[in-house]
Design a protein around this motif. Structure first.
Motif, mmCIF file in Angstrom:
data_model
loop_
_atom_site.group_PDB
_atom_site.id
_atom_site.type_symbol
_atom_site.label_atom_id
_atom_site.label_comp_id
_atom_site.label_asym_id
_atom_site.label_seq_id
_atom_site.Cartn_x
_atom_site.Cartn_y
_atom_site.Cartn_z
ATOM 1 N N CYS A 131 17.965 16.740 88.207
ATOM 2 C CA CYS A 131 17.804 18.079 87.630
ATOM 3 C C CYS A 131 17.070 17.940 86.301
ATOM 4 N N CYS B 88 19.932 18.772 83.414
ATOM 5 C CA CYS B 88 21.151 17.989 83.164
ATOM 6 C C CYS B 88 21.162 16.642 83.872
ATOM 7 N N CYS C 129 20.411 23.601 90.830
ATOM 8 C CA CYS C 129 21.448 22.687 90.336
ATOM 9 C C CYS C 129 22.715 23.477 90.025
ATOM 10 N N CYS D 162 24.424 22.912 86.310
ATOM 11 C CA CYS D 162 24.010 23.630 85.091
ATOM 12 C C CYS D 162 23.404 24.996 85.388
HETATM 13 ZN ZN ZN Z 1 21.312 20.653 86.238
#
Ligand code: ZN
Ligand code: JHZ
Ligand code: SAH
Length: 411
Positions: free
Chosen positions: A8, A11, A49, A52
């Motif tokens: 990602c 994050c 994702c 996050c």
């Molecule tokens: Zn993420």
């Protein structure tokens, strides 16, 4: 779900693309007929994702392929957007700059100076960061101080060394274009005064889901943001989301206001929107499976409508050769057999072909002087402005076709 695992961009969690839009060219890569054999394509896959809440492209072409001395998007061509950015500038002056001594404003992606000219005209210290040299030059012609660079942490350090810290950093439709969001967020944290404010707006994830406006996804838009994701991405760099202000522009946008943690009160708008995003499931992968099937349905419906009109012998042209239309045309497999040409007011696009789909782009006069039976509104985000000036098209029997939020003929 694809086999491929990617980190990602916010994050670093491992994620997998959940959908592909197929091979895509550069959205603003309008080209001449002789250039079509070497045309560049990338596989446009998207991933979400859950850790996050970030919606992102799996792969983005190199920035220099998209932003250069022949960049095709000039912000000031829409009259409504000129008014929008004048109001945005007024808000920054009132809410952030008021009472500050010799304030300094930085804008990223300042394009042809549509917003910064209001600071230049008010003799406020300002700097535009605009890597596309042709649009940057158009801004300089309006008296806007502009450097042609890509913003990142290294550039933030250079700006501070030369001009000092910024009271306000402002952006519109640029933050979602920069893949290394951690470098940008660290750059913002460095660039801002201790009590400085960062404001940026981008197409909003909630609107893209509710309207199935999948055309917001193209090479330049590496992220489609929500408050959940923006809050998470900037928190790590000491910046706190202090307000969120929905905007009607570009089909539904969100303006995010951030500041060094603890320096400003947090508006109740922030927790309210975070709660709403949760209740709508914008932070869940399952929602994006639904989005995928909504996109497939939209593609089927648009193809069916255009094929029917062709069979009935109707003339269909496109209105607005937008970046968004590159996704629609390539994802749906629509070409010059179904759309005669696309009318667009941008000189640099005229006389060229649309990326990938190779539909001729013609000046506005080609539409105005020989109205078609149907006009497919690719610039649907400017519908109010366009309908205001195209009364004679509809009064003469012409009809608009839209695909957002649903495919259909506007009666
Ligand atoms: Zn993420
Ligand atoms: P428009 C671009 O998106 C690219 P696009 C970018 N990635 C982004 O985020 C937004 O802008 C900010 C023409 N037109 O605004 C002008 C007419 O012909 O929807 C433009 O070519 N007649 C940076 O490209 C296009 O349509 C008109 O009356 O999707 C509109 O492009 C009007 C109003 C526009 O942005
Ligand atoms: N703010 C304007 C222009 C948006 S177009 C508006 O909302 O209409 C996006 C602009 O961001 C382009 O002009 C592009 O050259 C610029 N851009 C792309 N990457 C950038 C980066 N890393 N730093 C600063 N600007 C960037």
């Amino acid at each position: 779900m694809s086999e491929k695992e990617i980190p990602c961009r916010v994050c670093d969690a491992k994620i997998r693309p959940f959908m592909t839009f197929g091979p895509m060219p550069i959205a603003n890569g309008f080209l001449k007929k002789e250039e079509t054999p070497g045309e560049y394509f990338f596989e446009m896959e998207v991933a979400f994702c859950e850790a996050c809440g970030t919606f992102q492209l799996a792969e983005q072409p190199d920035a220099k392929r998209m932003f250069h001395e022949n960049y095709a998007f000039f912000s000031s061509l829409s009259r409504h957007m000129q008014i929008h950015f004048q109001k945005y500038a007024e808000l920054v002056k009132d809410r952030v700059l008021k009472g500050r001594k010799d304030p300094f404003v930085v804008e990223l992606g300042s394009n042809d100076g549509i917003m910064l000219r209001h600071f230049s005209e008010a003799k406020i210290r300002h700097l535009g960061v605009e890597p596309s040299k042709n649009v940057a030059e158009a801004a300089r012609q309006k008296g806007v101080n502009t450097i042609s660079e890509f913003f990142d942490l290294a550039l933030a350090k250079k700006i501070v060394a030369e001009h000092g810290h910024a009271d306000a950093v402002i952006c519109a439709n640029v933050m979602c274009h920069i893949p290394d969001i951690n470098s940008v967020a660290a750059g913002m944290a460095h660039l801002l005064q201790k009590d400085g404010v960062l404001m940026f707006e981008d197409p909003y994830l909630g609107d893209m889901f509710s309207k199935t406006s999948y055309d917001q996804i193209y090479d330049e838009h590496v992220f489609i943001f929500s408050a959940t994701c923006v809050g998470n991405a900037f928190k790590k760099h000491g910046l706190e989301l202090i307000d969120v202000l929905p905007q009607p522009t570009h089909g539904g946008s969100m303006r995010y206001v951030l500041a060094p943690k603890g320096s400003h009160p947090v508006s109740p708008n922030v927790p309210a929107l975070l709660e709403k995003e949760k209740s709508l499931g914008l932070d869940r992968a399952k929602t994006w499976e639904q989005f995928k099937s909504n996109c497939e349905k939209s593609r089927e419906d648009l193809n069916a409508l255009l094929k029917k009109l062709k069979k009935d012998g109707k003339r269909v042209v496109g209105y607005g050769a937008t970046s968004k239309s590159t996704t629609v045309l390539n994802y749906c497999g629509i070409g010059p057999d179904l759309i005669e040409f696309i009318s667009d007011t941008t000189p640099i696009k005229q006389g060229k072909l649309t990326p990938g789909s190779h539909i001729p782009v013609k000046p506005y006069e080609a539409f105005a002087e020989n109205h078609p039976d149907y006009a497919l509104l690719f610039a649907w985000n400017h519908a109010t402005e366009i309908f205001e000036k195209e009364g004679t098209f509809t009064s003469g029997g012409g009809k608009w076709i839209t695909f957002v939020p649903k495919v259909g003929i506007i009666e």
